[in-house]
Design a protein around this motif. Structure first.
Motif, PDB file in Angstrom:
ATOM      1  N   PHE A  30      -7.839  -2.609 -17.565  1.00 14.26           N
ATOM      2  CA  PHE A  30      -9.001  -2.303 -18.390  1.00 14.26           C
ATOM      3  C   PHE A  30     -10.004  -3.443 -18.252  1.00 14.26           C
ATOM      4  O   PHE A  30      -9.658  -4.600 -18.457  1.00 14.26           O
ATOM      5  N   PHE A  71     -14.648  -0.060 -17.952  1.00 12.66           N
ATOM      6  CA  PHE A  71     -14.135   0.592 -16.750  1.00 12.66           C
ATOM      7  C   PHE A  71     -12.629   0.409 -16.674  1.00 12.66           C
ATOM      8  O   PHE A  71     -12.069  -0.491 -17.315  1.00 12.66           O
ATOM      9  N   ARG A  77      -9.807  -0.100 -13.654  1.00  9.43           N
ATOM     10  CA  ARG A  77      -9.502  -0.314 -12.245  1.00  9.43           C
ATOM     11  C   ARG A  77      -8.057   0.125 -12.072  1.00  9.43           C
ATOM     12  O   ARG A  77      -7.154  -0.455 -12.694  1.00  9.43           O
ATOM     13  N   ARG A 112      -8.931   2.762  -7.238  1.00 10.51           N
ATOM     14  CA  ARG A 112     -10.078   3.524  -7.708  1.00 10.51           C
ATOM     15  C   ARG A 112     -10.593   2.953  -9.020  1.00 10.51           C
ATOM     16  O   ARG A 112      -9.823   2.412  -9.810  1.00 10.51           O
ATOM     17  N   THR A 113     -11.895   3.121  -9.221  1.00 12.31           N
ATOM     18  CA  THR A 113     -12.494   2.679 -10.475  1.00 12.31           C
ATOM     19  C   THR A 113     -12.920   3.900 -11.272  1.00 12.31           C
ATOM     20  O   THR A 113     -13.449   4.858 -10.713  1.00 12.31           O
ATOM     21  N   PHE A 114     -12.667   3.881 -12.570  1.00 13.02           N
ATOM     22  CA  PHE A 114     -13.087   4.959 -13.453  1.00 13.02           C
ATOM     23  C   PHE A 114     -13.895   4.394 -14.600  1.00 13.02           C
ATOM     24  O   PHE A 114     -13.652   3.267 -15.040  1.00 13.02           O
ATOM     25  N   LYS A 115     -14.849   5.191 -15.061  1.00 19.22           N
ATOM     26  CA  LYS A 115     -15.526   4.833 -16.294  1.00 19.22           C
ATOM     27  C   LYS A 115     -14.547   5.165 -17.414  1.00 19.22           C
ATOM     28  O   LYS A 115     -13.931   6.234 -17.396  1.00 19.22           O
ATOM     29  N   GLU A 123     -13.229   8.812 -18.667  1.00 24.31           N
ATOM     30  CA  GLU A 123     -13.027   9.834 -17.646  1.00 24.31           C
ATOM     31  C   GLU A 123     -11.571  10.267 -17.703  1.00 24.31           C
ATOM     32  O   GLU A 123     -10.710   9.539 -18.184  1.00 24.31           O
ATOM     33  N   GLN A 160      -7.511  -2.123 -24.564  1.00 20.12           N
ATOM     34  CA  GLN A 160      -6.178  -2.668 -24.386  1.00 20.12           C
ATOM     35  C   GLN A 160      -5.980  -3.008 -22.926  1.00 20.12           C
ATOM     36  O   GLN A 160      -6.358  -2.230 -22.058  1.00 20.12           O
ATOM     37  N   GLY A 161      -5.432  -4.158 -22.670  1.00 22.17           N
ATOM     38  CA  GLY A 161      -5.204  -4.586 -21.289  1.00 22.17           C
ATOM     39  C   GLY A 161      -4.795  -6.040 -21.277  1.00 22.17           C
ATOM     40  O   GLY A 161      -4.425  -6.598 -22.314  1.00 22.17           O
ATOM     41  N   HIS A 169      -7.411  -7.627 -23.437  1.00 21.84           N
ATOM     42  CA  HIS A 169      -7.862  -6.907 -24.625  1.00 21.84           C
ATOM     43  C   HIS A 169      -6.688  -6.444 -25.468  1.00 21.84           C
ATOM     44  O   HIS A 169      -5.662  -6.043 -24.944  1.00 21.84           O
ATOM     45  N   TRP A 217     -17.746   0.868  -5.665  1.00 12.00           N
ATOM     46  CA  TRP A 217     -16.680   1.058  -6.657  1.00 12.00           C
ATOM     47  C   TRP A 217     -16.553   2.493  -7.169  1.00 12.00           C
ATOM     48  O   TRP A 217     -15.467   2.910  -7.534  1.00 12.00           O
ATOM     49  N   LEU A 218     -17.696   3.186  -7.247  1.00 11.61           N
ATOM     50  CA  LEU A 218     -17.650   4.513  -7.866  1.00 11.61           C
ATOM     51  C   LEU A 218     -18.189   5.576  -6.909  1.00 11.61           C
ATOM     52  O   LEU A 218     -19.010   5.294  -6.041  1.00 11.61           O
ATOM     53  N   GLN A 229     -19.652  10.041 -10.130  1.00 14.50           N
ATOM     54  CA  GLN A 229     -19.330   9.210 -11.293  1.00 14.50           C
ATOM     55  C   GLN A 229     -20.546   8.382 -11.714  1.00 14.50           C
ATOM     56  O   GLN A 229     -20.684   7.994 -12.863  1.00 14.50           O
ATOM     57  N   LEU A 232     -24.228   7.175 -15.231  1.00 13.87           N
ATOM     58  CA  LEU A 232     -23.847   5.813 -15.650  1.00 13.87           C
ATOM     59  C   LEU A 232     -25.054   5.061 -16.204  1.00 13.87           C
ATOM     60  O   LEU A 232     -24.926   4.265 -17.136  1.00 13.87           O
ATOM     61  N   PHE A 286     -17.284  -6.487 -11.751  1.00 15.37           N
ATOM     62  CA  PHE A 286     -16.486  -6.475 -10.533  1.00 15.37           C
ATOM     63  C   PHE A 286     -16.973  -7.436  -9.450  1.00 15.37           C
ATOM     64  O   PHE A 286     -16.185  -7.925  -8.659  1.00 15.37           O
TER      65      PHE A 286
END
Lengths: 191, 322
Positions: A29, A38, A40, A54-57, A60, B101-102, B105, B173-174, B178, B182, B194
């Motif tokens: 995240f 985003f 990853r 891949r990257t996501f918003k 998604e 969360q990560g 986070h 990246w996208l 996507q 944005l 990134f």
């Protein structure tokens, strides 16, 4: 079919990406405090075994892939398919082709139990248990008195797999082998 | 998946001890500077309009009020104290952000937020350096303009580039589909996260400042080199975003317009509009003293102190164990 949003992504989740079933390996995240978030994501394509990044918003979502792992007993091969049977008492059989069996081929022993991954109800891949016990069918003669010390030699197992074994191993012995590394672990005591 | 519940803390004893020392250090730092410690509600009536911040709603029933929000930051309450004439204040509080969360986070985390009356952004940046470097023992940060950082590491001029050029740059990246919705700031956030951020503060900490006006949030805006930039700064240490500060906006009309613009953005991206915090706006009407304020993530500061990569190593009980 259900779908998963980025905040449900976690390792092991099976999703459809570009039409192929994939397993999520890692989900990171990424978010600047005041900005757009985003995810990853590293995924392994279960059809090709390639790893994708891949990257996501955030927010998604990806469709869930109908992929399940089942314990199945290996029965036999007819040369074209390798036949497996569910161990849940249903006796339901599934034929796996060479692509699905892949590297598991050299560890296949009848009546042993393997993990068969089904995609839309058909075998996609076969995973052997971490350890299998197989008989040595061919190796150079063992040397008396040589125990743990030094040296190894190739031994051919009943499935055709060739592993490096200590010099004291002889034909007819049953060996425990680690299928992930393809390495000899120990002799199995014969009763 | 049915997993056995884990009862043990995920932080080591040493990390827990260092956390206590960090709290003592922070309180000592502000006591010496005669900044008043305050406590404001963690549970508020209103959330925030910010499109990128999701609060956690609470099912409160008290008196005639129903519902409420766990606060994403103590900002509005603290500014009401400033308007009431409290002078410079600081707070160590728990804040909540849904869905975050990560490794860096946790949906609940510790925030150190402080306001200095009479300070501009540059003066406050110096004080942030005193605090952070005093605790971490690091070199004092260098200051890099947002524009220069994007040009150097993302190879694009964030002010001069067209929307299309920005989107093209983001295709690394996208996928194009996507990128379609944005938006300009979303593209810039992607490049920041990134392409730029991983390079920031390696060796020497870095302040990024001079953000585009569209990312001003609650900072005042001024013109520099022909572009509108926000008096907003962020500190990065070892690629980790540590704090976000503003030379605070004191104009109530401008603030209301920004809240309304936020809500418009929210409804366009399918998020619920948020009720404006009228008590906060009324305080601004009364008059917020000239001040600068900053919010700093204490869990991340502790990660840097201990040299760990995962926030769970500094939290006694991250959300999955809470």
């Amino acid at each position: 079919m259900a779908s998963y949003s980025t905040n449900e992504f976690r390792g092991g989740l099976k999703v459809l990406l570009d039409g192929d079933p994939c397993i999520i390996l890692e989900n990171e995240f990424v978010k600047p405090g005041k900005g757009q978030a985003f995810n990853r994501v590293r995924l392994r394509n279960l059809m090709t075994n390639r790893v994708w990044e891949r990257t996501f918003k955030s927010g998604e979502s990806l469709e869930a892939a109908d992929v399940i792992d089942q314990d199945m007993e290996y029965l036999y091969t007819d040369g074209e398919f390798w036949h497996f049977m569910l161990t849940d008492g249903s006796f339901e059989q599934y034929p796996a082709d060479a692509k699905a069996v892949g590297d598991a081929l050299k560890w296949l022993k009848e009546q042993d139990v393997y993990t068969v991954t089904l995609y839309n109800g058909s075998p996609l891949s076969v995973t052997p248990p971490n350890f299998v016990e197989l008989e040595v069918v061919d190796t150079d003669p063992g040397m008396k008195g040589d125990t743990a010390q030094g040296g190894s030699k190739p031994a051919t197992l009943s499935t055709g797999a060739v592993v490096n074994v200590p010099l004291f191993i002889t034909i007819g012995e049953v060996l425990k082998v680690d299928t992930r590394s393809g390495e000899y672990v120990s002799r199995v005591k014969s009763s | 998946m049915n997993r056995e519940p884990v009862w043990q803390p995920s932080a080591s004893q040493a990390a827990l001890k260092s956390r206590a020392q960090q709290l003592a250090f922070v309180r000592g730092f502000f006591a010496k500077r005669e900044v008043l410690e305050v406590e404001t509600p963690v549970l508020g009536r209103c959330g925030v309009t910010d499109v990128n911040l999701d609060g956690i709603p609470a099912q409160v029933s008290a008196g005639t009020r129903k519902g409420g929000w766990l606060q994403t930051s103590p900002e509005y309450h603290m500014k009401r104290l400033l308007a009431a004439g409290c002078g410079s204040i600081f707070q160590i509080s728990r804040v909540f952000r849904n869905g975050e969360q990560g490794r860096r986070h946790n949906p609940e985390f510790s925030m150190l937020e402080w306001y200095r009356t009479g300070f501009d952004d540059v003066t406050l940046m110096a004080e942030v350096s005193d605090l952070v470097c005093g605790w971490l023992g690091c070199e004092r940060p260098e200051i890099i303009q947002y524009r220069d950082a994007l040009r150097r590491w993302a190879h694009i001029d964030p002010f001069a580039a067209t929307d299309l050029e920005l989107m093209r740059r983001c295709e690394e990246w996208l996928e194009p589909e996507q990128l379609a919705d944005l938006g300009r700031d979303g593209c810039l956030d992607l490049l920041m996260s990134f392409a730029v951020e991983p390079n920031l503060g390696r060796g020497r900490p870095v302040f990024i400042t001079g953000y585009p006006a569209s990312q001003a949030s609650l900072a005042r805006v001024s013109k520099s080199n022909g572009y509108e930039t926000a008096h907003r700064f962020e500190l990065y240490v070892d690629g980790l975003e540590l704090c976000n500060g503003y030379w605070e906006l004191t104009d109530p009309r401008e603030q209301r317009l920004r809240f309304e613009a936020d809500n418009e953005l929210r409804s366009r991206s399918g998020k619920p509009e948020m009720e404006l915090d009228e008590a906060f706006l009324a305080a601004l009407d009364q008059g917020l003293p000239e001040c600068s304020g900053v919010a700093l993530g204490l869990d991340r500061l502790l990660m840097l102190k201990l040299g760990v990569q995962d926030i769970r190593e500094v939290l006694a009980f991250p959300f999955e164990r809470a």
